[in-house]
Scaffold this active site. Sequence first.
Site, PDB file in Angstrom:
ATOM      1  CG  ASN A  10      -0.351  -0.266   2.408  1.00  0.00           C
ATOM      2  OD1 ASN A  10       0.741  -0.406   2.462  1.00  0.00           O
ATOM      3  ND2 ASN A  10      -1.198   0.224   3.388  1.00  0.00           N
ATOM      4  CD  GLU A  13       4.389  -0.443  12.954  1.00  0.00           C
ATOM      5  OE1 GLU A  13       3.396  -0.318  13.181  1.00  0.00           O
ATOM      6  OE2 GLU A  13       5.295  -0.084  13.540  1.00  0.00           O
ATOM      7  CB  CYS A  49      -1.979  -0.427   8.381  1.00  0.00           C
ATOM      8  SG  CYS A  49      -0.571   0.795   8.549  1.00  0.00           S
ATOM      9  CD  GLU A  54       8.245   0.752  10.125  1.00  0.00           C
ATOM     10  OE1 GLU A  54       7.070   0.703   9.671  1.00  0.00           O
ATOM     11  OE2 GLU A  54       9.334  -0.031   9.422  1.00  0.00           O
TER      12      GLU A  54
END
Length: 502
Positions: free
Chosen positions: A158, A256, A290, A470
């Site tokens: 994505n 993640e 997400c 991150e």
Amino acid sequence: MTTLASGVKTFGNFIDGKWIPASSGNTSENRNPADNRELLGIFQRSNEPEVNLAVEAAQAAFRKWSRVPAPRRAEILMRTAAILEERKEEFARDMTREMGKVLKETRGDVQEAIDTAYYFAGEGRRMFGLTTPSELPSKFAMCTREPVGVCGMICPWNFPMAIPSWKLFPALVAGNTCVIKPAEITPLSLMNLMGALTQAGLPAGVVNVVTGHAHEVGKVLTEHPLVRAVSFTGSTEVGRIVGVSCSHTFKRCALEMGGKNPMIVLDDANLDLALEGALWGAFGTSGQRCTATSRIIVQKGVYRRFAEELAKRAQLLRIGNGLDENMDIGPVVSRQQMETVLHYVEIGKREGARLACGGDRCDNAGCGHGFFVEPTVFTDVEPKMRIAQEEIFGPVVSLLPCNSLEDAVEIANGGDSGLSSALYTRDVNRALEAIAGLDAGIAYIDAPTIGAEVHLPFGGVKQSGNGHREGGVGALDFYTQWKTVYIDYSDRLQRAQIDRPE
Ligand code: ADP
């Protein structure tokens, strides 16, 4: 890399600075989800031998790269940023053709890689360690950051350039070497990023790209004994498998994963602002983030008005090929994704939610050969329904009524995930209450659940992550390990805890 008579390129794996074909001879086609007749490129479907070659190349490159002073490594990132800036439009267009999102979003994706490169280039002259007093006289104590070694990176489709940049750039500035796997369906954008790094002067073997499928490449990477850290972004189910696999060889592992991100709209909210945020949060990237807004929890006083207006505005969004600047929404990424989304629409209907708009494949002119799904709004959704619990990863949003802020926070927290969250209110006290009460790694006030900036930590709680972040300086914590150094300049044996000077 070879070019067919049709102009379509065949890409190898990029290992030790060379294009390497899959030893199996198998390849995969990369096609445009807005028009499946368009072939963008042919990529290697690799297996264990290519992963081994790539890991060995990274291991060999590590000795030299880890000794390059960090400010010098940072200069390569600086040059990479400049190259990405020059080629931003070309790379954005490739990305729109590769995965469908509209041009303004793919430009944003490339921009995120540019921002990340500049940010971590800056870290090359920081990367601070610690000094602290010793308990003994004439003794010096400090901690420095050292690279971890070969890092394996497993990416989703994505954000096909931004997410690889989040993983690669902090790893590189810290002195690690990398083997990176793009998602099966978006290898081109990673090859473009790799091209920019190479043009910027990154030595051969420091980053190696292996294309291919989950089990044939990803799994092998998580099991390889020379890989010391794995950074994964993707679904919670796969994250669980990756975590278990890494544990066998005690790899560091950053996961993640998904979210079911709530937006709360209270009675006193600026409704126009909340509606605008809801449309962007739920339908941007066709809902395939997400952090996408997937549950909107609206206080009863404004619920009906909000629901009607959201459905009305959702139907006005323009759906079509993302290369057309007039479009708001492109296709979903693949036929399989489209089928998953439409399946969830059926589940929602069966569960008794009210379909306020959308719910079907889009049949606008020009959409016939692509995977377009109408923006879909379900109202009167109950917290326990599957459409309110499971990540759909498509342009589908659920509206849930609530009585109060407390009620809303309880609904918001009622699930396994905790990535992003949002609240619309004009009341600062209630905003601060919500920030404290929401189980999520990210909270927005008066903005939707999407829109992370690269210099702040990004990650979730509960089953959205495993505690790492991150973005920002937190990324360096993952890609470095501490070396604790004691220097005794007293010229005699001093025993910690035992020799206690008066
Ligand atoms: P998405 O739906 O975003 O593709 P996935 O979690 O299925 O999410 O995949 C994310 C990435 O993880 C992809 O690059 C995929 O190939 C990879 N992957 C899937 N299964 C595994 C596995 N068992 N081990 C390692 N990588 C995997």
